[in-house]
Structure formats: structure tokens, C-alpha cells
Design a protein around this motif. Structure first.
Motif, PDB file in Angstrom:
ATOM      1  N   ILE A  52      26.093  15.802  62.610  1.00 47.49           N
ATOM      2  CA  ILE A  52      26.548  16.703  61.547  1.00 47.49           C
ATOM      3  C   ILE A  52      25.348  17.499  61.053  1.00 47.49           C
ATOM      4  N   ASP A  53      25.551  18.811  60.892  1.00 48.19           N
ATOM      5  CA  ASP A  53      24.481  19.683  60.408  1.00 48.19           C
ATOM      6  C   ASP A  53      24.135  19.352  58.952  1.00 48.19           C
ATOM      7  N   ALA A  54      22.913  19.714  58.560  1.00 44.40           N
ATOM      8  CA  ALA A  54      22.422  19.410  57.213  1.00 44.40           C
ATOM      9  C   ALA A  54      23.255  20.103  56.136  1.00 44.40           C
ATOM     10  N   TRP A  55      23.723  21.323  56.420  1.00 38.91           N
ATOM     11  CA  TRP A  55      24.474  22.041  55.389  1.00 38.91           C
ATOM     12  C   TRP A  55      25.797  21.333  55.064  1.00 38.91           C
ATOM     13  N   VAL A  56      26.367  20.651  56.062  1.00 39.73           N
ATOM     14  CA  VAL A  56      27.605  19.904  55.824  1.00 39.73           C
ATOM     15  C   VAL A  56      27.315  18.712  54.909  1.00 39.73           C
ATOM     16  N   TRP A  57      26.170  18.050  55.126  1.00 37.84           N
ATOM     17  CA  TRP A  57      25.794  16.928  54.257  1.00 37.84           C
ATOM     18  C   TRP A  57      25.635  17.396  52.810  1.00 37.84           C
ATOM     19  N   TRP A  58      25.027  18.562  52.638  1.00 38.91           N
ATOM     20  CA  TRP A  58      24.867  19.091  51.281  1.00 38.91           C
ATOM     21  C   TRP A  58      26.223  19.411  50.654  1.00 38.91           C
ATOM     22  N   LEU A  59      27.167  19.888  51.456  1.00 37.34           N
ATOM     23  CA  LEU A  59      28.516  20.134  50.934  1.00 37.34           C
ATOM     24  C   LEU A  59      29.201  18.823  50.535  1.00 37.34           C
ATOM     25  N   ILE A  60      28.971  17.782  51.316  1.00 34.90           N
ATOM     26  CA  ILE A  60      29.528  16.476  50.985  1.00 34.90           C
ATOM     27  C   ILE A  60      28.925  15.966  49.669  1.00 34.90           C
ATOM     28  N   VAL A  61      27.620  16.154  49.499  1.00 36.27           N
ATOM     29  CA  VAL A  61      26.958  15.765  48.246  1.00 36.27           C
ATOM     30  C   VAL A  61      27.533  16.565  47.079  1.00 36.27           C
ATOM     31  N   ALA A  62      27.723  17.876  47.281  1.00 32.92           N
ATOM     32  CA  ALA A  62      28.284  18.715  46.214  1.00 32.92           C
ATOM     33  C   ALA A  62      29.680  18.251  45.835  1.00 32.92           C
ATOM     34  N   ALA A  63      30.508  17.944  46.819  1.00 34.25           N
ATOM     35  CA  ALA A  63      31.856  17.449  46.540  1.00 34.25           C
ATOM     36  C   ALA A  63      31.790  16.085  45.861  1.00 34.25           C
ATOM     37  N   GLY A  64      30.863  15.249  46.307  1.00 38.74           N
ATOM     38  CA  GLY A  64      30.697  13.937  45.695  1.00 38.74           C
ATOM     39  C   GLY A  64      30.282  14.019  44.239  1.00 38.74           C
ATOM     40  N   LEU A  65      29.550  15.050  43.873  1.00 43.73           N
ATOM     41  CA  LEU A  65      29.169  15.252  42.476  1.00 43.73           C
ATOM     42  C   LEU A  65      30.265  15.975  41.698  1.00 43.73           C
ATOM     43  N   GLY A  66      31.042  16.790  42.393  1.00 44.03           N
ATOM     44  CA  GLY A  66      32.091  17.559  41.734  1.00 44.03           C
ATOM     45  C   GLY A  66      33.276  16.715  41.315  1.00 44.03           C
ATOM     46  N   ILE A  67      33.602  15.696  42.076  1.00 43.53           N
ATOM     47  CA  ILE A  67      34.751  14.844  41.739  1.00 43.53           C
ATOM     48  C   ILE A  67      34.519  14.099  40.428  1.00 43.53           C
ATOM     49  N   PRO A  68      33.379  13.424  40.231  1.00 44.82           N
ATOM     50  CA  PRO A  68      33.159  12.781  38.926  1.00 44.82           C
ATOM     51  C   PRO A  68      33.053  13.800  37.785  1.00 44.82           C
ATOM     52  N   VAL A 126      34.904  16.417  37.356  1.00 46.23           N
ATOM     53  CA  VAL A 126      36.267  16.669  36.906  1.00 46.23           C
ATOM     54  C   VAL A 126      36.813  15.463  36.144  1.00 46.23           C
ATOM     55  N   LEU A 127      36.489  14.271  36.583  1.00 52.31           N
ATOM     56  CA  LEU A 127      37.028  13.067  35.953  1.00 52.31           C
ATOM     57  C   LEU A 127      36.354  12.730  34.628  1.00 52.31           C
ATOM     58  N   THR A 128      35.063  13.031  34.489  1.00 54.25           N
ATOM     59  CA  THR A 128      34.328  12.629  33.292  1.00 54.25           C
ATOM     60  C   THR A 128      33.973  13.787  32.368  1.00 54.25           C
ATOM     61  N   ALA A 129      34.121  15.014  32.822  1.00 48.96           N
ATOM     62  CA  ALA A 129      33.767  16.202  32.037  1.00 48.96           C
ATOM     63  C   ALA A 129      32.298  16.177  31.614  1.00 48.96           C
ATOM     64  N   MET A 130      31.433  15.699  32.498  1.00 52.51           N
ATOM     65  CA  MET A 130      29.994  15.721  32.239  1.00 52.51           C
ATOM     66  C   MET A 130      29.410  16.942  32.932  1.00 52.51           C
ATOM     67  N   ARG A 176      22.684  23.456  29.907  1.00 47.02           N
ATOM     68  CA  ARG A 176      22.980  22.226  29.170  1.00 47.02           C
ATOM     69  C   ARG A 176      22.974  22.412  27.658  1.00 47.02           C
ATOM     70  N   PRO A 177      21.985  23.120  27.073  1.00 49.89           N
ATOM     71  CA  PRO A 177      22.047  23.320  25.615  1.00 49.89           C
ATOM     72  C   PRO A 177      23.290  24.105  25.175  1.00 49.89           C
ATOM     73  N   ILE A 178      23.697  25.068  25.983  1.00 52.01           N
ATOM     74  CA  ILE A 178      24.897  25.838  25.650  1.00 52.01           C
ATOM     75  C   ILE A 178      26.125  24.935  25.711  1.00 52.01           C
ATOM     76  N   ALA A 179      26.222  24.132  26.767  1.00 52.60           N
ATOM     77  CA  ALA A 179      27.354  23.211  26.907  1.00 52.60           C
ATOM     78  C   ALA A 179      27.365  22.179  25.783  1.00 52.60           C
ATOM     79  N   ALA A 180      26.202  21.720  25.379  1.00 52.82           N
ATOM     80  CA  ALA A 180      26.132  20.736  24.293  1.00 52.82           C
ATOM     81  C   ALA A 180      26.631  21.331  22.979  1.00 52.82           C
ATOM     82  N   ARG A 181      26.304  22.599  22.714  1.00 49.34           N
ATOM     83  CA  ARG A 181      26.797  23.259  21.498  1.00 49.34           C
ATOM     84  C   ARG A 181      28.312  23.375  21.527  1.00 49.34           C
ATOM     85  N   HIS A 182      28.859  23.735  22.672  1.00 48.16           N
ATOM     86  CA  HIS A 182      30.312  23.858  22.772  1.00 48.16           C
ATOM     87  C   HIS A 182      30.995  22.501  22.655  1.00 48.16           C
ATOM     88  N   ARG A 183      30.383  21.499  23.244  1.00 47.79           N
ATOM     89  CA  ARG A 183      30.958  20.159  23.176  1.00 47.79           C
ATOM     90  C   ARG A 183      30.966  19.661  21.740  1.00 47.79           C
TER      91      ARG A 183
END
Length: 143
Positions: free
Chosen positions: A3-19, A21-25, A67-74
Motif C-alpha cells: 500500500i502506498d504511503a498516501w493511502v496510509w495517511w488517508l487511513i490515519v485521517a479517517a481514523g482521527l475523523g471518526i472519533p 464526529v463521536l466526541t466533538a473534539m 483551537r482558541p477560536i473553537a474554545a471560545r465558541h464551545r
């Protein structure tokens, strides 16, 4: 299977994107964007050092800026009072004699309001400026 490296990075991005959505962090979303940027570098032929540097650089930049902008909105710190809260602390003009027992009328923010005085001993005559300290139902409490 290779598997090419760019696919691994996409898998990492998806792996970070799922939590994300679930945790709103929002921090997880920033790391996911960093992984997407590293995926682009890998797809363009950049080496592993360049990929990691882009991942870290984009992630840190987003943490520092977003992050500071998101913290103010939160926290909900809009800084703008609305509704009844916007009327507290404003000045009004007495239209009809205002007392604690008999009530009265004031002109507040261009509208006529029922009013009563905060202290039972205070009486305000027409034409006098008063301060609104609270709103009790449809009645302004003044002093």
C-alpha cells in the motif's frame, strides 16, 4: 499487498475523523487535516521526512490558530446580551409614577413597560431617569 504511503495517511485521517464526529473534539479534526496534508505530500512523491514534517506543521498550526477560536465558541462567549439580559443595566424614563406598591410605567428601549421600584421606600416621579436592575416577568424593576 503493498500500500502506498498516501493511502496510509488517508487511513490515519479517517481514523482521527471518526472519533472527531463521536466526541466533538476539534483537536482530532486538526490532526486529521494534518494527515490529509501529509497524504498529499506522499502522493506528490515527497519522502517520509517531508510527510511527517507536513503532518506536524499543519497540525500544530491549526492547533495554534483554530483551537482558541473553537474554545471560545464551545464556551459560548459571544459577548452580546440579548432578550431580557440586554435590558438589564439600561436607563429608562419614568412616564407614570413608579413605586414598589403601586407600580408605574417607564419608557425602556423605545417601549412602554410596567415598572416597580427595587426599594419599597423609593418613589420615582414622571420625567426622572431610572436604572433597570432586573426584569420580573413583564415588569421592569428600577432604582
Amino acid at each position: 499487498m503493498d500500500i502506498d504511503a498516501w493511502v496510509w495517511w488517508l487511513i490515519v485521517a479517517a481514523g482521527l475523523g471518526i472519533p472527531l464526529v463521536l466526541t466533538a473534539m476539534p483537536e482530532l479534526g486538526m490532526f486529521a487535516v494534518g494527515a490529509l496534508a501529509a497524504s498529499v505530500v506522499a502522493a506528490l512523491g515527497g519522502g517520509i521526512v517531508a510527510q511527517v514534517l507536513v503532518f506536524v506543521g499543519v497540525s500544530v498550526a491549526l492547533l495554534v490558530v483554530v483551537r482558541p477560536i473553537a474554545a471560545r465558541h464551545r464556551a459560548g462567549q459571544t459577548g452580546h446580551a440579548s432578550g431580557i439580559d440586554a435590558l438589564k443595566g439600561r436607563q429608562a424614563v419614568v412616564l407614570e409614577r413608579v413605586s414598589a406598591a403601586g407600580g408605574g410605567r417607564i419608557k425602556l428601549a423605545g417601549e412602554v413597560w410596567s415598572a416597580r421600584s427595587l426599594d419599597e421606600d423609593q418613589v420615582f416621579e414622571p420625567g426622572r431617569q431610572v436604572d433597570v436592575v432586573d426584569i420580573d416577568g413583564a415588569t421592569a424593576v428600577v432604582m
